[in-house]
Each structure stands twice: as structure tokens, then as C-alpha cells.
Scaffold this active site. Structure first.
Site, PDB file in Angstrom:
ATOM      1  N   ARG A 184      10.292 -19.541 127.691  1.00  0.00           N
ATOM      2  CA  ARG A 184      10.873 -18.858 126.553  1.00  0.00           C
ATOM      3  C   ARG A 184      11.769 -19.563 125.549  1.00  0.00           C
ATOM      4  NH1 ARG A 184      12.866 -17.253 131.455  1.00  0.00           N
ATOM      5  NH2 ARG A 184      12.625 -14.867 132.217  1.00  0.00           N
ATOM      6  N   HIS A 226      10.258 -14.620 136.349  1.00  0.00           N
ATOM      7  CA  HIS A 226      10.542 -13.538 136.309  1.00  0.00           C
ATOM      8  C   HIS A 226      10.197 -12.582 137.513  1.00  0.00           C
ATOM      9  CE1 HIS A 226      12.890 -10.754 133.627  1.00  0.00           C
ATOM     10  NE2 HIS A 226      12.414 -11.294 132.408  1.00  0.00           N
ATOM     11  N   LYS A 231      16.700 -17.836 133.098  1.00  0.00           N
ATOM     12  CA  LYS A 231      17.571 -16.727 133.240  1.00  0.00           C
ATOM     13  C   LYS A 231      18.045 -16.691 134.712  1.00  0.00           C
ATOM     14  CE  LYS A 231      16.349 -13.715 129.342  1.00  0.00           C
ATOM     15  NZ  LYS A 231      15.839 -12.357 129.023  1.00  0.00           N
ATOM     16  N   TYR A 254       4.859  -8.209 130.369  1.00  0.00           N
ATOM     17  CA  TYR A 254       4.134  -9.462 130.079  1.00  0.00           C
ATOM     18  C   TYR A 254       2.791  -9.554 130.148  1.00  0.00           C
ATOM     19  CZ  TYR A 254       8.818 -11.189 129.422  1.00  0.00           C
ATOM     20  OH  TYR A 254      10.250 -11.723 128.984  1.00  0.00           O
ATOM     21  N   ARG A 296       4.840 -16.080 124.728  1.00  0.00           N
ATOM     22  CA  ARG A 296       4.831 -15.971 126.083  1.00  0.00           C
ATOM     23  C   ARG A 296       4.027 -14.689 126.541  1.00  0.00           C
ATOM     24  NH1 ARG A 296       8.293 -16.642 130.278  1.00  0.00           N
ATOM     25  NH2 ARG A 296       9.446 -14.616 131.430  1.00  0.00           N
TER      26      ARG A 296
END
Length: 395
Positions: free
Chosen positions: A225, A371, A259, A380, A347
């Protein structure tokens, strides 16, 4: 005195450093019902020094926008006057005309305000920050200030549109990499005085083409990211010497922060390794100062750059978008045009290509993309449109 108890100014009391204690030295009567005063208390006691400077700035802007909007509409900023109706109206205002810019003026050259709709996710981010403020006020407020409770609790966030994903097709990836191979030429100065002599033409003093190439190859080859890219430090690169980086096949970035306070190690492919090595050898040394830790640096010639030279996440948008603009200007085949190229397109492209090469290995996708949410993993790994269309062509 309990941590949530309010006492009159006339009483002697010992100051407590708990974040739940409101400083009364300036007088409660004057500030009890002022949203601006409560916002500043909240920022001083619960945000500054707790959240990063970037997040603190964003929260401050969002809360100040609400205070300004309330004051303009009601003629005052009393906390007790904030109702769910006002919060919902602010939400709708942001959704309709929350972005404020400037458009060209009239013949006198006076610019005019241009209000445009704010994206639902951005509106909801404003609401989340306002909700956090009122949750804090609810805990610390004197009795009777919020007679009807937290006014943000009954206001629903805007529904988010289905995420739109875009993975670049194979021919597009090829032409993007071709542009990256030639990127220095696009930044060379072309004036007559720069074309004379035997030396290579100079580039604009703020341009860092090798850095930009390294960033795009890194994102295209790892799926990082934009925030993860700007947070990278040189110390996370293993190995960090250009010659070793070109030679080894297991170079990696250690402890990439993602994240949800996640951390993962990221392996680098050949293109990313060589591009980063070129940048480390030829460009980065000229932008280093005594505070530098970041891997990718803004040009030292930029007076307003951050101490240490670390890039902002928004600067990644600019870098990637410029690569897309050059790509489309160079490519005559409109089927390969990218339009606006965004960091997340890179991404998504990595996610789809990794899914294909790993046999749709879910564990590998989780590990490399950072993720664990199935919904986002599926997004994705959506194929590019031309591949998806081919699936049904002969059915």
C-alpha cells in the site's frame, strides 16, 4: 474526587494528569457549552501525542469543519444544541458539496469557490472522528450538557459503493515497465543550452526518476500500500548495499507495518531489487540529511519537505499518476491506455498475478497482501476485464 467528577473553581483541588480530568483553570462557566473549547480539550488530552502527527492533523481539520459549519448555520457553537438532525445535515452537506476548491475567476481574476461532492468513505471518516469527540465529551461533560445523549449515535454512515478494482492486463504491465526502463529521458531538460556538450542532459532539480521507478516496481512487484511504502526505513532493507541487492535473490523488506498493527516480511523480485539498487547508488545519497531514516526521500531541493525527507502518502499518488500519464502519451494503442493510474491499481495487479502464479493459494495471498479478510482477498484477485471477458466468450 472521582476521576469524572466536576468541582466548582472555588474549591481547592489537586490537579490530576489523567486524560479524564478537564482543566478548569480558565473557568467552566465560559467554556462548558462551547464546541470549539471542548474540541480543543479533546485534541490536547486525547489526540495529540497519542495519534501520529498526520492523523492528528486530519482529526483536527475534520472537527474544525463541523464547528465552522455549525456556527455558520446556527450563529453559535453550543454543544447542547448539537442534535442528530444537525449531524445528519452535516453528513448530507459533505456528501453534496463537502470538497471546496477554487475554479478560475472572472475577467477581474477573482477566484470563485467550487463545491463538489465528497466521497462516501471520506464523509464516513468525518463522522467517525466526530463520533469519537462526542463519546469523549459524554464521559467528561457536566450533568445536563448533553441532555439527550450522544447526538452522533443515531446517525447512520453513508452506504459505500461496491469497491471498484482494476488489475492491469498483461500488455499494459509490459508497456508500463517499458516506460519505467526509459523514465530518465522523460525528465531531462530539453532547452537549447541543455542539449549542447557531450554530457547527458540534466533533469529538473526536483525530479527523482530513479526513485519513482523504484517505487512503481516495488508496488507492482509486492502489492504494498502507499502508506506502507512511505513508512519504509532503509534499515528494513536486507541487504541494503546496492551491489548485494543486485546479486542476491532473497532480498526482502523486514517488518513492513500494515493495517491493524500487522507486520510482515516482503520479498523483492528482480525488477524491484535492481530499481532500488540504482536509486540507492545514484539518487538517494544527495537527499540524505542528519534526520534521514526513510528509504524513499523527497528531493532535498524542495524547501517544504518534511524533516528527514520522508514522502507523504499523497505524493505516491502523484508519482504513480505521472507514470500513467507518460504511459498513455507514449502508447498509441488505446486498448492499453490506463486513464488515471492509482497506487491501488498496482496492488490489485500484484494480487491477481500472485493468485495466478500460486494456484490461488489463500495462505500465500494473506501473507503477501497483508489482508486476512476474504472479501478483500477476492477483490484484489479479480482478473483484468479482457481476461474476465475471455472466460465467457465461447460459453
Amino acid at each position: 474526587m472521582g476521576t469524572d467528577e466536576w468541582v466548582p473553581d472555588s474549591q481547592d483541588h489537586q490537579k490530576n494528569t489523567s486524560r479524564k480530568i478537564i482543566d478548569l483553570d480558565q473557568g467552566v462557566a465560559a467554556a462548558d457549552d462551547s464546541l470549539a473549547a471542548w474540541t480543543q480539550r479533546y485534541l490536547d488530552l486525547a489526540v495529540q501525542g497519542v495519534r501520529s502527527d498526520e492523523v492528528t492533523g486530519k482529526i483536527t481539520r475534520h472537527l474544525n469543519r463541523f464547528t465552522g459549519w455549525l456556527t455558520e448555520g446556527l450563529g453559535h457553537d453550543r454543544v447542547s444544541a448539537v442534535t442528530p438532525r444537525e449531524v445528519a445535515a452535516w453528513r448530507d452537506h459533505l456528501a453534496a458539496e463537502g470538497n471546496i476548491g477554487r475554479r478560475p475567476g472572472d475577467s477581474a481574476g477573482i477566484g470563485r469557490r467550487d463545491d463538489t461532492a465528497m466521497a462516501p468513505a471520506t464523509v464516513n471518516n468525518h463522522l467517525a472522528h466526530l463520533s469519537a469527540l462526542f463519546s469523549w465529551i459524554t464521559v467528561h461533560a457536566p450533568p445536563g450538557l448533553l441532555r439527550h445523549g450522544d447526538p452522533t449515535k443515531k446517525v447512520e454512515p453513508l452506504p459505500l459503493p461496491a469497491p471498484q478494482v482494476r488489475a492491469l492486463a498483461g500488455p499494459q504491465v509490459r508497456t508500463v515497465k517499458n516506460v519505467l526502463d526509459r523514465i530518465e529521458g522523460f525528465h531531462q531538460l530539453t532547452g537549447r543550452r541543455h542539449r549542447s556538450g557531450d554530457t547527458a542532459p540534466a533533469v529538473h532539480r526536483h525530479a527523482r526518476p530513479l526513485r519513482d521507478r523504484a517505487i512503481v516496481h516495488l508496488m507492482l512487484g509486492t502489492g504494498l500500500r502507499r502508506a506502507e511504502v512511505v513508512d519504509l526505513d532503509l534499515g528494513q532493507l536486507d541487504p541494503a548495499h546496492p551491489d548485494e541487492l543486485r546479486r542476491v535473490k532473497k532480498a526482502k523488506l523486514n517488518g513492513v507495518r500494515g493495517k491493524g498493527r500487522t507486520s510482515r516480511n516482503v520479498f523483492l523480485g528482480r525488477d524491484a531489487r535492481h530499481a532500488i539498487a540504482d536509486y540507492l547508488q545514484s539518487e538517494r545519497p544527495g537527499d540524505v540529511d542528519e534526520q534521514t531514516q526513510a528509504l524513499f526521500l523527497a528531493a532535498s531541493s524542495i524547501g517544504a519537505r518534511r524533516p528527514g525527507g520522508r514522502l507523504s502518502p499523497r505524493s505516491i499518488n502523484t508519482i504513480v499518476g505521472e507514470i500513467g500519464r507518460i504511459h498513455d502519451a507514449e502508447t498509441t494503442d488505446r486498448q492499453r491506455h490506463l486513464g488515471t493510474l492509482r497506487p491501488h491499481d498496482l496492488r490489485h495487479t500484484f494480487g491477481y498475478r500472485l493468485s495466478e502464479s500460486s494456484g490461488h493459494n489463500r495462505a500465500e495471498l494473506e501473507r503477501r497482501l497483508g489482508h486476512a479478510n476474504d472479501r478483500y482477498l477476492r477483490l484484489y484477485t479479480n482478473p483484468p476485464d479482457d481476461i474476465a471477458a475471455a472466460y465467457v466468450e465461447d460459453l
